[in-house]
Write a protein that holds these residues in place. Structure first.
Motif, PDB file in Angstrom:
ATOM      1  N   LEU A  94       0.869  -1.364   0.211  1.00 45.24           N
ATOM      2  CA  LEU A  94       0.508   0.120  -0.093  1.00 45.24           C
ATOM      3  C   LEU A  94       1.126   1.153  -0.140  1.00 45.24           C
ATOM      4  CD1 LEU A  94      -2.688  -0.948   2.677  1.00 45.24           C
ATOM      5  CD2 LEU A  94      -2.738  -0.666   0.196  1.00 45.24           C
ATOM      6  N   ILE A  95       2.396   1.523   0.708  1.00 47.15           N
ATOM      7  CA  ILE A  95       2.763   2.483   0.589  1.00 47.15           C
ATOM      8  C   ILE A  95       3.613   2.729  -0.199  1.00 47.15           C
ATOM      9  CG2 ILE A  95       4.583   1.490   1.951  1.00 47.15           C
ATOM     10  CD1 ILE A  95       3.075   4.857   2.787  1.00 47.15           C
ATOM     11  N   PHE A  96       3.921   1.807  -0.641  1.00 51.82           N
ATOM     12  CA  PHE A  96       4.642   1.954  -2.112  1.00 51.82           C
ATOM     13  C   PHE A  96       3.546   2.360  -3.474  1.00 51.82           C
ATOM     14  CE2 PHE A  96       6.449   0.254  -6.197  1.00 51.82           C
ATOM     15  CZ  PHE A  96       7.466   0.779  -6.141  1.00 51.82           C
ATOM     16  N   ALA A  99       2.805   6.108  -2.495  1.00 51.62           N
ATOM     17  CA  ALA A  99       4.258   6.226  -3.047  1.00 51.62           C
ATOM     18  C   ALA A  99       4.462   7.295  -4.498  1.00 51.62           C
ATOM     19  CB  ALA A  99       5.562   6.019  -2.661  1.00 51.62           C
ATOM     20  N   ALA A 100       4.525   6.014  -5.219  1.00 55.11           N
ATOM     21  CA  ALA A 100       3.997   6.588  -6.931  1.00 55.11           C
ATOM     22  C   ALA A 100       3.635   6.878  -6.950  1.00 55.11           C
ATOM     23  CB  ALA A 100       4.430   4.743  -7.247  1.00 55.11           C
ATOM     24  N   GLU A 101       1.775   6.990  -6.508  1.00 56.62           N
ATOM     25  CA  GLU A 101       1.032   7.613  -7.309  1.00 56.62           C
ATOM     26  C   GLU A 101       1.659   9.189  -7.097  1.00 56.62           C
ATOM     27  OE1 GLU A 101      -2.546   6.398  -5.389  1.00 56.62           O
ATOM     28  OE2 GLU A 101      -2.456   4.949  -7.355  1.00 56.62           O
ATOM     29  N   LEU A 134      10.238   8.065 -12.696  1.00 54.54           N
ATOM     30  CA  LEU A 134      10.165   8.647 -11.678  1.00 54.54           C
ATOM     31  C   LEU A 134      11.937   9.463 -11.463  1.00 54.54           C
ATOM     32  CD1 LEU A 134       7.705   7.246  -9.546  1.00 54.54           C
ATOM     33  CD2 LEU A 134       7.417   9.508 -11.105  1.00 54.54           C
ATOM     34  N   PHE A 135      12.911   8.332 -10.805  1.00 56.12           N
ATOM     35  CA  PHE A 135      14.047   8.059  -9.952  1.00 56.12           C
ATOM     36  C   PHE A 135      15.867   7.801 -11.854  1.00 56.12           C
ATOM     37  CE2 PHE A 135      10.879   7.470  -7.763  1.00 56.12           C
ATOM     38  CZ  PHE A 135      11.079   8.762  -6.249  1.00 56.12           C
ATOM     39  N   SER A 136      16.425   9.007 -11.432  1.00 51.86           N
ATOM     40  CA  SER A 136      17.333   8.199 -12.337  1.00 51.86           C
ATOM     41  C   SER A 136      18.700   7.603 -11.994  1.00 51.86           C
ATOM     42  CB  SER A 136      19.158   9.893 -13.111  1.00 51.86           C
ATOM     43  OG  SER A 136      18.744  10.529 -11.370  1.00 51.86           O
ATOM     44  N   LEU A 195      10.028  11.253   3.286  1.00 47.25           N
ATOM     45  CA  LEU A 195       9.491   9.997   3.782  1.00 47.25           C
ATOM     46  C   LEU A 195       8.141   9.149   3.979  1.00 47.25           C
ATOM     47  CD1 LEU A 195      11.068   7.158   5.039  1.00 47.25           C
ATOM     48  CD2 LEU A 195      10.723   8.985   6.966  1.00 47.25           C
ATOM     49  N   PHE A 196       8.231   8.147   2.836  1.00 51.25           N
ATOM     50  CA  PHE A 196       6.905   7.097   3.100  1.00 51.25           C
ATOM     51  C   PHE A 196       7.530   5.955   3.825  1.00 51.25           C
ATOM     52  CE2 PHE A 196       7.619   9.477  -0.968  1.00 51.25           C
ATOM     53  CZ  PHE A 196       5.964   9.843  -0.984  1.00 51.25           C
ATOM     54  N   ALA A 197       6.569   5.686   4.872  1.00 52.11           N
ATOM     55  CA  ALA A 197       6.137   4.422   6.027  1.00 52.11           C
ATOM     56  C   ALA A 197       5.237   4.047   5.989  1.00 52.11           C
ATOM     57  CB  ALA A 197       7.343   5.129   6.854  1.00 52.11           C
ATOM     58  N   ASP A 198       5.224   2.900   6.007  1.00 42.82           N
ATOM     59  CA  ASP A 198       4.094   1.977   6.346  1.00 42.82           C
ATOM     60  C   ASP A 198       4.144   1.803   8.054  1.00 42.82           C
ATOM     61  OD1 ASP A 198       6.163   0.258   6.471  1.00 42.82           O
ATOM     62  OD2 ASP A 198       5.300  -1.417   5.809  1.00 42.82           O
TER      63      ASP A 198
END
Length: 257
Positions: A94-96, A99-101, A134-136, A195-198
Motif C-alpha cells: 500500500l505504501i509503495f 508513494a509512486a502515485e 520517476l528517478f534516475s 519519507l514514505f513509511a508504513d
C-alpha cells in the motif's frame, strides 16, 4: 488460510440458562470461498456462562498461528497472542503504490531525483519498473540482494538504469529525494527528503507521508464480518488467501507531516 472470529450474545431467559448448564461452549465454524482466492474460516463464538469462551476458541484454532483476526470486542488474552494476524507485506504494498502515485503527481524532474528503497524481505521486486520514469538513481537496501540482482540486470538492459544494491543500511539518513520504507525506518537522524513509511514512528524529515484506509472491492467487502478490521481483512486476503490483485491497491488518504 486464515480465520476471522466474532462474538455472539447468548440467548436469554430459560433457554439460555438450560444451555449454560447442560451444554458445552458453542463455537460455530463456517468455511467461506474467496473469489479468485482460496478459503477462510468464519468463526462465531457464543457467550457462555456470562463470558466469551476464549480458551476454547483458541484451542479450536491452534493450527492457525499468526493467521486469525479477532473482532474488536473479542477479549483477547495470552491464549490468543500466538494466533493473532498482523499485516506485513500488504501494508508495504500500500505504501509503495501510494508513494509512486504521489511522486508522479509532483512531476519532479527525473534526472534530478533519486530514491532510497528499504525492502528487507524483497516485497517490491516485481514493482521496480513503476519507478523507472520517476528517478534516475535508485538504491535498494535489502536482505535479499541475490533476488534483486536479476532485476538490476533487467533494468540496465531494458532502460539503462543502474540499480544500486546494499544489504546493510548505514544507519544514517540517505542523501536522496525520497525514501520508501517497508517496516521500521532504519535511520534516526534528520532526512532531507520525502519519507514514505508504513510504521508508526518515523524520524524527523522534510516531509513524512503516512496512509490511511482503503477501498476494498465490493466482492470482498461483502465477505468481511462485522467488527473485523477492513485493513486486516484485506491484508489476510492478500497474504493468506491468495488474492494477489489486492497488492495493487493504494491508501485512500495520505497524511503529510
Amino acid at each position: 488460510m486464515f480465520a476471522t472470529v466474532e462474538c455472539r450474545d447468548a440467548p436469554g431467559g430459560f433457554r439460555g440458562f438450560v444451555r449454560d448448564v447442560f451444554t458445552l461452549p458453542e463455537i460455530e465454524i463456517q468455511q467461506v470461498k474467496i473469489p479468485s482466492g482460496s478459503w477462510f474460516y468464519r468463526v462465531i463464538s457464543t457467550e457462555y456462562r456470562g463470558q466469551i469462551p476464549v480458551e476454547e476458541t483458541a484451542e479450536r484454532l491452534k493450527r492457525l498461528k499468526r493467521s486469525v483476526i479477532f473482532e474488536v470486542n473479542f477479549p483477547c488474552d495470552e491464549c490468543t497472542r500466538e494466533l493473532e494476524f498482523e499485516p506485513r507485506e500488504f501494508t508495504a504494498q500500500l505504501i509503495f503504490n501510494s508513494a509512486a502515485e504521489y511522486i508522479r503527481q509532483l512531476k519532479l524532474e527525473p534526472l534530478k531525483s533519486s530514491l532510497a528503497l528499504y525492502d528487507p524481505e524483497g516485497f517490491y521486486i516485481s514493482k521496480l519498473r513503476v519507478l523507472v520514469p520517476l528517478f534516475s538513481k535508485i538504491t535498494v537496501y535489502t536482505g535479499n540482494t541475490a533476488l534483486y540482482e536479476g532485476a538490476a540486470q533487467e533494468l540496465m538492459r531494458e532502460y539503462g538504469l543502474t540499480l544500486l544494491l546494499s544489504d546493510a543500511p548505514s544507519g544514517k539518513a540517505p542523501d536522496c529525494t525520497a525514501a520508501i520504507c517497508s517496516g521500521e525506518v532504519p535511520f534516526g537522524n534528520f532526512f532531507n527528503g520525502i519519507l514514505f513509511a508504513d510504521c508508526e514512528r518515523v524520524p524527523p524529515c522534510t516531509c513524512a507521508v503516512r496512509g490511511y484506509g482503503i477501498d476494498l472491492p465490493g466482492e470482498y467487502e461483502l465477505l468481511r464480518p462485522k467488527g473485523i478490521s477492513q485493513l486486516h481483512f484485506a491484508a489476510a486476503l492478500y497474504e493468506k488467501g491468495g488474492v494477489r490483485s489486492l497488492g495493487e491497491l493504494s491508501f485512500k488518504k495520505l497524511r503529510l507531516t
